[in-house]
Motif scaffolding. Structure first.
Motif, PDB file in Angstrom:
ATOM      1  N   LEU A 237       0.652  -1.265   0.042  1.00  0.00           N
ATOM      2  CA  LEU A 237      -0.001  -0.128   0.035  1.00  0.00           C
ATOM      3  C   LEU A 237       0.918   1.089   0.202  1.00  0.00           C
ATOM      4  N   LYS A 238       1.150   1.726  -1.336  1.00  0.00           N
ATOM      5  CA  LYS A 238       1.836   2.928  -1.231  1.00  0.00           C
ATOM      6  C   LYS A 238       0.980   4.212  -0.908  1.00  0.00           C
ATOM      7  N   CYS A 239       1.515   5.230  -0.073  1.00  0.00           N
ATOM      8  CA  CYS A 239       0.730   6.162   0.348  1.00  0.00           C
ATOM      9  C   CYS A 239       1.336   7.472  -0.160  1.00  0.00           C
ATOM     10  N   PHE A 240       0.704   8.396  -0.808  1.00  0.00           N
ATOM     11  CA  PHE A 240       1.258   9.625  -1.405  1.00  0.00           C
ATOM     12  C   PHE A 240       0.590  10.798  -0.633  1.00  0.00           C
ATOM     13  N   VAL A 241       1.442  11.750  -0.204  1.00  0.00           N
ATOM     14  CA  VAL A 241       1.077  12.769   0.416  1.00  0.00           C
ATOM     15  C   VAL A 241       1.411  13.993  -0.327  1.00  0.00           C
ATOM     16  N   ASN A 242       0.434  14.909  -0.831  1.00  0.00           N
ATOM     17  CA  ASN A 242       0.878  15.797  -1.793  1.00  0.00           C
ATOM     18  C   ASN A 242       1.848  15.527  -2.905  1.00  0.00           C
ATOM     19  N   GLY A 243       1.806  14.430  -3.424  1.00  0.00           N
ATOM     20  CA  GLY A 243       2.595  13.762  -4.598  1.00  0.00           C
ATOM     21  C   GLY A 243       3.813  13.216  -4.250  1.00  0.00           C
ATOM     22  N   VAL A 244       4.081  13.154  -2.689  1.00  0.00           N
ATOM     23  CA  VAL A 244       5.388  12.515  -2.374  1.00  0.00           C
ATOM     24  C   VAL A 244       4.973  10.985  -1.511  1.00  0.00           C
ATOM     25  N   MET A 245       5.675  10.116  -1.931  1.00  0.00           N
ATOM     26  CA  MET A 245       5.363   8.851  -1.456  1.00  0.00           C
ATOM     27  C   MET A 245       6.019   8.968   0.147  1.00  0.00           C
ATOM     28  N   GLU A 246       5.241   8.653   1.145  1.00  0.00           N
ATOM     29  CA  GLU A 246       5.531   8.707   2.598  1.00  0.00           C
ATOM     30  C   GLU A 246       5.981   7.246   2.999  1.00  0.00           C
TER      31      GLU A 246
END
Length: 306
Positions: A237-246
């Protein structure tokens, strides 16, 4: 206005084709969605892009045209959007379970996709079997959200012109760029999107798109093309915040052999699936661990929207 110049760029085959700029992609998709193209041009576009594949910049340009033509929805708080376009073929469609688990945490959840599929069990059919709302207007979505219930909206109501692009599949026999755009659609302003893919190469291009457009989203290899984690084994599960993977929010997928299979029905029809989901929501049957972890990850990611 003809799109012949664009077709000459994208229609030279997998190795000879050239990518469109974001502005060109916007112009092409705007003409298509506004009904300015002939059936021949639509078919040419669909086949050319199917062979060439979309670049992240092209997807961004297409989406620039798609978003303003979406039915305006306003959720009471930060929503989670689940695109459901594949349905169940071999395994029960548990996208409505994911939606229900999130909704009871107070999250406005919108599931969108087709109402029916000739060969698969759709989320709309499971929603209907559960007695949950299938909305076609913004007003019809408001009441279930206020009652902590998820909402399903058919793509034909949410985005009629995009639905027409999807309908080319029944004529051409192949998926087209519209299917990718539907899975990326930010259907509710400011929402957290769950974006799923079926083929590994799409993990790269869709990840690049989320990065380029500054999206907050979860990217995963879905279950039979649905946005829900596989009940048997957690995918990455890849999580992106404002376009950046966290990295702190991203969950790595489980490997190795399966130690235990979840208790799922062998039938995939809507009524059986609905009974299973209801039993899980009422605590009579355990929720598969991968889906529980997906819910927890989405709730943590949603906090980053504020």
């Amino acid at each position: 206005m003809s799109i012949a110049a664009y077709l000459r760029e994208i229609g030279r085959g997998k190795d000879g084709a050239r990518a469109l700029s974001r502005a060109q992609a916007f112009d092409l998709m705007s003409q298509l969605l506004d009904g300015q193209l002939s059936d021949l041009e639509k078919g040419g576009f669909a086949l050319a892009m199917r062979i060439k594949g979309e670049t992240p910049e092209e997807l961004a340009g297409f989406m620039d045209a798609v978003v303003p033509r979406t039915l305006p929805l306003q959720a009471p708080s930060s929503a989670i959007v689940l695109p459901s376009y594949n349905g169940a073929r071999k395994l029960p469609n548990l996208t409505p379970l994911l939606a229900g688990l999130l909704a009871r945490e107070g999250v406005p959840v919108l599931v969108h996709g087709p109402l029916t599929d000739a060969t698969r069990t759709t989320s709309a059919q499971v929603f209907d079997a559960l007695g949950w709302a299938v909305a076609t207007t913004p007003a019809e979505a408001e009441r279930p959200w206020s009652q902590q219930r998820p909402v399903f909206m058919p793509i034909s109501a949410l985005h009629p012109s995009l639905a027409q692009l999807l309908a080319l599949r029944s004529v051409l026999g192949l998926r087209n760029s519209g299917h990718t755009l539907a899975k990326l659609l930010p259907a509710v302003p400011g929402a957290l999107r769950v974006v799923n893919h079926t083929h590994p190469e799409y993990a790269i291009s869709l990840g690049d798109f989320l990065n380029q457009t500054g999206a907050t989203a979860m990217l995963l290899r879905g279950t039979e093309g649905e946005p829900v984690a596989d009940a048997r084994r957690l995918p990455t599960l890849k999580c992106f915040v404002n376009g950046v993977m966290e990295d702190a929010l991203t969950l790595e997928g489980e490997g190795g052999s399966l130690a235990k299979l979840p208790d799922l029905p062998t039938e995939i029809d809507a009524a059986t699936t609905a009974r299973t989901i209801q039993a899980m929501l009422e605590g009579h049957q355990p929720v598969p661990e991968p889906i529980t972890r997906q819910v927890q990850s989405l709730l943590a990611l949603r906090q980053r929207l504020h």
